[in-house]
Motif scaffolding. Structure first.
Motif, mmCIF file in Angstrom:
data_model
loop_
_atom_site.group_PDB
_atom_site.id
_atom_site.type_symbol
_atom_site.label_atom_id
_atom_site.label_comp_id
_atom_site.label_asym_id
_atom_site.label_seq_id
_atom_site.Cartn_x
_atom_site.Cartn_y
_atom_site.Cartn_z
ATOM 1 N N SER A 98 0.833 -1.203 0.000
ATOM 2 C CA SER A 98 0.000 0.000 0.000
ATOM 3 C C SER A 98 0.861 1.243 0.000
ATOM 4 C CB SER A 98 -0.913 0.018 1.223
ATOM 5 O OG SER A 98 -1.841 -1.032 1.157
ATOM 6 N N THR A 125 -7.137 -1.219 -5.158
ATOM 7 C CA THR A 125 -8.171 -0.959 -4.163
ATOM 8 C C THR A 125 -7.727 0.220 -3.306
ATOM 9 O OG1 THR A 125 -7.233 -2.539 -2.587
ATOM 10 C CG2 THR A 125 -8.931 -3.367 -4.083
ATOM 11 N N GLY A 126 -8.690 0.875 -2.648
ATOM 12 C CA GLY A 126 -8.367 1.990 -1.764
ATOM 13 C C GLY A 126 -9.381 3.100 -1.862
ATOM 14 N N TRP A 127 -8.908 4.343 -1.812
ATOM 15 C CA TRP A 127 -9.795 5.504 -1.837
ATOM 16 C C TRP A 127 -9.044 6.748 -2.290
ATOM 17 C CZ3 TRP A 127 -7.505 8.968 1.321
ATOM 18 C CH2 TRP A 127 -6.800 8.494 2.429
ATOM 19 N N SER A 183 -9.172 -3.671 2.188
ATOM 20 C CA SER A 183 -9.894 -2.726 1.349
ATOM 21 C C SER A 183 -10.552 -3.480 0.206
ATOM 22 C CB SER A 183 -8.922 -1.680 0.802
ATOM 23 O OG SER A 183 -9.588 -0.772 -0.023
#
Length: 100
Positions: free
Chosen positions: A14, A42-44, A93
């Motif tokens: 990450s 994946t994540g934000w 996530s």
């Protein structure tokens, strides 16, 4: 019990990216979300109060390298002046979201 790291799959890492420039009000968060989908990240992503955009992303090193390259390009009406890349803890996530 399976740890959060184990559920992410082997080889996943990450990163937190802080993008500065003209990156708010130009569709940058949607641009980042589209890039994340393309590279299976994946994540934000979210706007920060200081005018920057911040994104937390999880993927393989190769996926994150491609994502980082796209973040540096930015959307058509944006202007990316800098992208800071910070190692981040690997968190569970699912998918990729725009935080408001």
């Amino acid at each position: 019990m399976v740890s959060k790291i184990d559920r992410q799959g082997p080889g996943r890492v990450s990163r937190l990216y802080v993008i500065k420039g003209r990156v708010q009000g130009v569709g940058y968060r949607y641009f980042a979300q589209t890039a994340a989908a393309e590279f299976h990240i994946t994540g934000w992503v979210r706007n920060r109060d200081d005018g920057a955009v911040e994104t937390y992303a999880t993927g393989t090193p190769e996926q994150l390298a491609a994502y980082s390259g796209r973040l540096r390009m930015g959307p058509r009406f944006g202007e990316v002046r800098s992208v800071e890349e910070i190692e981040a803890p690997l968190l569970q996530s699912d998918g990729f979201s725009i935080k408001h």
